[in-house]
Motif scaffolding. Structure first.
Motif: not given
Length: 236
Positions: A125-130, A132-147, A161-167
């Motif tokens: 769920a958290m990965v989906w949120i990141i 879905e709202y990547a452009e509004r989360i300042e550090n979205s790329q850092d957050l997804i990098s941990s996954f 979900q990680c595959l979809t969110s990274v794309v």
């Protein structure tokens, strides 16, 4: 309106919760939410989770009370109790699906709880949120990098979900970091993972992205259908 009693068996409490949600309306929502908030801090973990899901169901079922429900959920996040936070993240994903582009002020608070997530459904769920709202989360790329770093060790539902969110992040926030994360993850998913569903999804993304067409955004960033009722997560 009847409420749960301390000595009620768990199955009776859960049935009462379902009835309370069914009876919820604008006139009694404050009273119901106050009860559910109390239940969400009891010692029975499954009952606590059921109570949090009930708050989410009220938000989704009664649009005019959604803001009040989200306030209660945010209040629960501030408890920093692991299983409470994880259930709130799961519920908020459905709230975002119901009300796109609303209640975005909660997102940063949820992101701060990333280290509290250890259950697959909550992580997914958290990965989906990141994503879905990547452009509004300042550090979205850092957050997804941990996954991305822990991708091989993650459960399959988190990997998918990680595959979809990274794309999504690559398409919404193009740049060296998002491009590197995407290529690395698709490569690992394609050649180092045994699960055929994950490999197939990675291959599909490779092919879609290689088209270099505007249809890529239409396919991957296509708006999701608005849900009508929160999905139940039993046995968590």
């Amino acid at each position: 309106m009847f409420f749960c009693k301390y000595l009620d068996p768990v199955y009776v409490k859960q049935e009462k919760l379902d009835v309370m949600v069914s009876l919820a309306c604008e006139e009694n929502i404050v009273q119901i939410l106050n009860e559910l908030r109390e239940y969400a801090t009891e010692i029975d973990i499954e009952f606590v989770r059921h109570s949090i899901r009930a708050i989410g169901q009220c938000a989704i079922s009664i649009e005019k009370t959604a803001a009040q429900c989200v306030d209660k959920l945010l209040d629960l996040v501030n408890t920093r109790v692991n299983y409470i936070v994880q259930e709130v993240v799961i519920v908020m994903k459905d709230v975002f699906r119901k009300y796109p582009n609303e209640y975005e002020g909660v997102i940063n608070t949820l992101c701060e709880c990333l280290e509290n997530l250890d259950e697959p459904v909550a992580k997914s769920a958290m990965v989906w949120i990141i994503g879905e709202y990547a452009e509004r989360i300042e550090n979205s790329q850092d957050l997804i990098s941990s996954f991305v770093d822990s991708f091989i060790e993650e459960p399959s539902e988190v990997q998918l979900q990680c595959l979809t969110s990274v794309v999504k992040i690559f398409l919404k926030c193009p740049g060296p970091v998002s491009h590197a994360n995407m290529e690395r993850l698709l490569s690992v998913a394609s050649f180092e993972i045994d699960n055929p569903d994950i490999r197939d999804r990675a291959f599909v993304y490779w092919r879609v992205l290689s088209c270099q067409s505007y249809c890529v955004h239409d396919i991957i960033l296509n708006p999701k259908p608005i849900i009508q009722r929160q999905a139940k997560q039993w046995g968590i």
